[in-house]
Scaffold this motif. Structure first.
Motif, PDB file in Angstrom:
ATOM      1  N   HIS A 189       3.902   6.152  -7.070  1.00 26.38           N
ATOM      2  CA  HIS A 189       3.505   6.124  -8.476  1.00 26.38           C
ATOM      3  C   HIS A 189       2.491   7.233  -8.761  1.00 26.38           C
ATOM      4  O   HIS A 189       1.619   7.497  -7.937  1.00 26.38           O
ATOM      5  N   PHE A 196      -1.454   1.708 -10.442  1.00 26.64           N
ATOM      6  CA  PHE A 196      -0.604   0.816  -9.661  1.00 26.64           C
ATOM      7  C   PHE A 196      -1.364  -0.414  -9.141  1.00 26.64           C
ATOM      8  O   PHE A 196      -0.753  -1.389  -8.719  1.00 26.64           O
ATOM      9  N   ALA A 197      -2.684  -0.414  -9.170  1.00 25.64           N
ATOM     10  CA  ALA A 197      -3.452  -1.548  -8.643  1.00 25.64           C
ATOM     11  C   ALA A 197      -3.038  -2.870  -9.299  1.00 25.64           C
ATOM     12  O   ALA A 197      -2.913  -3.889  -8.618  1.00 25.64           O
ATOM     13  N   LYS A 226       0.303  -3.881  -7.890  1.00 22.39           N
ATOM     14  CA  LYS A 226       0.120  -4.404  -6.531  1.00 22.39           C
ATOM     15  C   LYS A 226      -0.368  -5.853  -6.589  1.00 22.39           C
ATOM     16  O   LYS A 226       0.126  -6.716  -5.862  1.00 22.39           O
ATOM     17  N   ALA A 237       2.110   2.457  -3.439  1.00 19.57           N
ATOM     18  CA  ALA A 237       1.171   3.158  -4.321  1.00 19.57           C
ATOM     19  C   ALA A 237       1.472   4.653  -4.370  1.00 19.57           C
ATOM     20  O   ALA A 237       1.351   5.281  -5.424  1.00 19.57           O
ATOM     21  N   ASP A 238       1.899   5.222  -3.247  1.00 20.59           N
ATOM     22  CA  ASP A 238       2.211   6.649  -3.197  1.00 20.59           C
ATOM     23  C   ASP A 238       3.448   7.027  -4.012  1.00 20.59           C
ATOM     24  O   ASP A 238       3.675   8.202  -4.270  1.00 20.59           O
ATOM     25  N   ASP A 244       0.825  -1.213   0.000  1.00 18.38           N
ATOM     26  CA  ASP A 244       0.000   0.000   0.000  1.00 18.38           C
ATOM     27  C   ASP A 244       0.860   1.264   0.000  1.00 18.38           C
ATOM     28  O   ASP A 244       0.514   2.241  -0.645  1.00 18.38           O
TER      29      ASP A 244
END
Length: 128
Positions: free
Chosen positions: A30, A44-45, A48, A27-28, A24
């Motif tokens: 990107h 980015f999901a 992940k 994600a920040d 998690d």
């Protein structure tokens, strides 16, 4: 403008997020419209989800940057992969990635791998 040092720090931070399973937080790192060329999708999901697949298949997997080359808004990274047994005592698995950086965050990524067991490369796991 993102400096050479900022880019190296960004790459090392992303690898730290992967190695410590703090997906998690990655994600920040990107931009919202991040595009993974190997996955063929924005955001980015999907990355992940791909990371989750890799750590499920290889619970001990870790990536360690060996070379980080920065040129303007691009960075090329060669990383060794720990926690994956190479086939037939072959060479240690490696990842080769190129990133485009925008505003201090990952905007695009291209990548390839070598040395993974047959039918278990990151690309095959993600597209299989």
């Amino acid at each position: 403008m993102t400096t050479h040092e900022d880019t190296v720090t960004l790459i090392r931070r992303m690898q730290e997020c992967f190695n410590t399973r703090q997906f998690d937080q990655a994600a920040d790192l990107h931009v919202p419209g991040f595009f993974s060329h190997p996955l063929g999708v924005p955001g980015f999901a999907a990355g992940k989800a791909a990371w989750h697949l890799l750590v499920t298949r290889y619970p001990e997997i870790r990536v360690v940057a060996q070379d980080i080359l920065v040129d303007g808004d691009r960075a090329a990274v060669r990383s060794t992969v720990e926690g994956v047994t190479p086939p037939d005592g072959g060479a240690t698995p490696e990842l080769f990635e190129i990133f485009r950086i925008d505003g201090g965050r990952f905007a695009e990524m291209w990548g390839a791998s070598t040395g993974f067991p047959a039918a278990a490369t990151p690309e095959e796991l993600l597209h299989g």
